[in-house]
Design a protein around this motif. Sequence first.
Motif, mmCIF file in Angstrom:
data_model
loop_
_atom_site.group_PDB
_atom_site.id
_atom_site.type_symbol
_atom_site.label_atom_id
_atom_site.label_comp_id
_atom_site.label_asym_id
_atom_site.label_seq_id
_atom_site.Cartn_x
_atom_site.Cartn_y
_atom_site.Cartn_z
ATOM 1 N N LYS A 179 5.262 6.192 -1.549
ATOM 2 C CA LYS A 179 6.188 6.428 -0.443
ATOM 3 C C LYS A 179 7.529 5.748 -0.717
ATOM 4 O O LYS A 179 7.617 4.838 -1.532
ATOM 5 N N SER A 180 8.561 6.210 -0.021
ATOM 6 C CA SER A 180 9.918 5.744 -0.302
ATOM 7 C C SER A 180 10.118 4.295 0.139
ATOM 8 O O SER A 180 9.373 3.794 0.995
ATOM 9 N N PRO A 181 11.133 3.609 -0.424
ATOM 10 C CA PRO A 181 11.413 2.234 -0.015
ATOM 11 C C PRO A 181 11.662 2.098 1.489
ATOM 12 O O PRO A 181 11.260 1.111 2.096
ATOM 13 N N SER A 182 12.284 3.115 2.087
ATOM 14 C CA SER A 182 12.558 3.025 3.521
ATOM 15 C C SER A 182 11.255 3.056 4.323
ATOM 16 O O SER A 182 11.144 2.401 5.360
ATOM 17 N N THR A 183 10.252 3.774 3.830
ATOM 18 C CA THR A 183 8.946 3.791 4.500
ATOM 19 C C THR A 183 8.273 2.441 4.347
ATOM 20 O O THR A 183 7.672 1.924 5.297
ATOM 21 N N GLN A 184 8.380 1.857 3.156
ATOM 22 C CA GLN A 184 7.817 0.521 2.924
ATOM 23 C C GLN A 184 8.485 -0.493 3.850
ATOM 24 O O GLN A 184 7.818 -1.333 4.455
ATOM 25 N N ARG B 148 0.834 -1.195 0.000
ATOM 26 C CA ARG B 148 0.000 0.000 0.000
ATOM 27 C C ARG B 148 0.876 1.255 0.000
ATOM 28 O O ARG B 148 0.625 2.202 -0.745
ATOM 29 N N ASP B 149 1.946 1.223 0.821
ATOM 30 C CA ASP B 149 2.881 2.356 0.868
ATOM 31 C C ASP B 149 3.510 2.595 -0.502
ATOM 32 O O ASP B 149 3.681 3.733 -0.931
ATOM 33 N N LYS B 150 3.833 1.500 -1.194
ATOM 34 C CA LYS B 150 4.452 1.629 -2.521
ATOM 35 C C LYS B 150 3.470 2.265 -3.498
ATOM 36 O O LYS B 150 3.834 3.163 -4.270
ATOM 37 N N ARG B 151 2.218 1.820 -3.455
ATOM 38 C CA ARG B 151 1.174 2.395 -4.331
ATOM 39 C C ARG B 151 0.987 3.886 -4.074
ATOM 40 O O ARG B 151 0.737 4.657 -4.983
#
Length: 170
Positions: free
Chosen positions: A18-23, A12-15
């Motif tokens: 949001k940054s990879p670090s957040t994912q 969901r974060d990727k969609r």
Amino acid sequence: MPSKSAIQRARRDKREGKSPSTQAGEFVREEIEHVREGKHGARSTKQAIAIGLSEARRAGVDVPAKGKAAKKSTAKRSTAKKATAKQSAARQSSETKATRSRAATKALKKEGSAAASKRALSRQGHEAASQRTAADRSAAARKAARTKGAAGRSAAAKKAARTRAQRAGH
């Protein structure tokens, strides 16, 4: 093995852009919970975070390896990769992998859970932030505001106003 819910939250974060670090943060959060629950321990907060990042990489989150050591190892790996591919396949049987995995789990279970305390996490966060430049922190905050969405920004503004009011009262 990360839970399905952590993988779904990361997707969901990727969609949402949001940054990879957040994912990867979803996996780190889950790992911290595991340490708190006593599933296993961690020697330090950094170790717990590293385990979470490793899980994220395995799940396909595009988290880059950090630091100079990572840059050196990738350069060495690309040249040596072809030569040793056949050797490593023969040498590293499933027995070795299972034994190593068991040993790692056994070692982690002996560690304590203080690394996942609120105080330890806070100290780790402050130390990590102090290593970054003001410009880096500012850019990260700007990106966070962009990807938060209108409702999120509104909630954050209200929270900030409450905090300011609280501090003014003290």
